[in-house]
Scaffold this motif. Structure first.
Motif, mmCIF file in Angstrom:
data_model
loop_
_atom_site.group_PDB
_atom_site.id
_atom_site.type_symbol
_atom_site.label_atom_id
_atom_site.label_comp_id
_atom_site.label_asym_id
_atom_site.label_seq_id
_atom_site.Cartn_x
_atom_site.Cartn_y
_atom_site.Cartn_z
ATOM 1 N N SER A 3 -10.894 -29.043 -25.308
ATOM 2 C CA SER A 3 -11.228 -27.717 -24.786
ATOM 3 C C SER A 3 -12.458 -27.779 -23.867
ATOM 4 O O SER A 3 -12.527 -27.044 -22.887
ATOM 5 N N VAL A 4 -13.395 -28.661 -24.172
ATOM 6 C CA VAL A 4 -14.565 -28.819 -23.307
ATOM 7 C C VAL A 4 -14.137 -29.387 -21.957
ATOM 8 O O VAL A 4 -14.596 -28.944 -20.899
ATOM 9 N N LEU A 5 -13.237 -30.351 -21.975
ATOM 10 C CA LEU A 5 -12.728 -30.943 -20.746
ATOM 11 C C LEU A 5 -11.965 -29.913 -19.923
ATOM 12 O O LEU A 5 -12.121 -29.835 -18.699
ATOM 13 N N ILE A 6 -11.157 -29.108 -20.577
ATOM 14 C CA ILE A 6 -10.389 -28.064 -19.877
ATOM 15 C C ILE A 6 -11.343 -27.038 -19.261
ATOM 16 O O ILE A 6 -11.150 -26.599 -18.114
ATOM 17 N N MET A 7 -12.384 -26.658 -19.986
ATOM 18 C CA MET A 7 -13.348 -25.693 -19.462
ATOM 19 C C MET A 7 -14.115 -26.273 -18.268
ATOM 20 O O MET A 7 -14.390 -25.563 -17.296
ATOM 21 N N ALA A 8 -14.453 -27.557 -18.325
ATOM 22 C CA ALA A 8 -15.158 -28.186 -17.207
ATOM 23 C C ALA A 8 -14.279 -28.227 -15.964
ATOM 24 O O ALA A 8 -14.730 -27.934 -14.853
ATOM 25 N N ALA A 10 -11.720 -26.214 -15.337
ATOM 26 C CA ALA A 10 -11.532 -24.837 -14.883
ATOM 27 C C ALA A 10 -12.765 -24.354 -14.116
ATOM 28 O O ALA A 10 -12.633 -23.669 -13.083
ATOM 29 N N THR A 11 -13.949 -24.711 -14.568
ATOM 30 C CA THR A 11 -15.174 -24.318 -13.870
ATOM 31 C C THR A 11 -15.230 -24.940 -12.484
ATOM 32 O O THR A 11 -15.575 -24.266 -11.505
ATOM 33 N N LEU A 12 -14.884 -26.213 -12.382
ATOM 34 C CA LEU A 12 -14.878 -26.867 -11.077
ATOM 35 C C LEU A 12 -13.858 -26.240 -10.140
ATOM 36 O O LEU A 12 -14.133 -26.038 -8.947
ATOM 37 N N ILE A 13 -12.688 -25.919 -10.645
ATOM 38 C CA ILE A 13 -11.651 -25.308 -9.813
ATOM 39 C C ILE A 13 -12.092 -23.935 -9.327
ATOM 40 O O ILE A 13 -11.952 -23.603 -8.142
ATOM 41 N N ILE A 14 -12.667 -23.131 -10.217
ATOM 42 C CA ILE A 14 -13.086 -21.782 -9.836
ATOM 43 C C ILE A 14 -14.211 -21.830 -8.807
ATOM 44 O O ILE A 14 -14.177 -21.094 -7.808
ATOM 45 N N THR A 15 -15.202 -22.694 -9.012
ATOM 46 C CA THR A 15 -16.304 -22.764 -8.045
ATOM 47 C C THR A 15 -15.823 -23.264 -6.688
ATOM 48 O O THR A 15 -16.259 -22.762 -5.649
ATOM 49 N N ASN A 16 -14.930 -24.232 -6.675
ATOM 50 C CA ASN A 16 -14.387 -24.717 -5.408
ATOM 51 C C ASN A 16 -13.569 -23.639 -4.710
ATOM 52 O O ASN A 16 -13.626 -23.514 -3.485
#
Length: 117
Positions: A3-8, A10-16
């Motif tokens: 879940s930590v990997l998925i959140m990381a 997802a955060t990278l995708i959203i910021t990009n």
């Protein structure tokens, strides 16, 4: 862990995505002489908007930052003294302080600590 990997990811995708959308929507990136000039009540500026910066002041600021880092590196020396071998601690501390004193001597020798020539 997954879940930590998925959140990381997802955060990278959203910021990009936000950065890409910003680049697409930001159309006024065309530079213009009027936009780049400083605004002074509609009149032409009386002096240069970019004042010259004292290189000596910058050098003193960098030396101050190095001094702060040296203090931050020396602070943990006392608590670790009781937990380590005294001879090894003395050698490490002596070598570290001698490197700092050598750097200070070099700065002094080069004239970096003289404010006025």
């Amino acid at each position: 862990m997954i879940s930590v990997l998925i959140m990381a990811i997802a955060t990278l995708i959203i910021t990009n995505l936000v950065m890409i959308i910003n680049m697409i929507l930001y159309k006024s990136s065309i530079t213009d002489r009027e936009k780049n000039s400083p605004f002074e009540c509609g009149f032409d500026p009386k002096s240069s908007p970019r004042m010259p910066f004292s290189l000596k002041f910058f050098l003193i600021a960098v030396i101050f930052l190095i001094f702060d880092i040296e203090i931050a590196l020396m602070l943990p020396m006392m608590p670790t003294m009781m937990m380590s071998d005294m001879m090894q601690w003395m050698m490490t501390t002596t070598i570290f302080i001698m490197i700092l004193v050598g750097g200070l001597y070099h700065e002094w020798n080069q004239g970096a600590l003289n404010w006025v020539y």
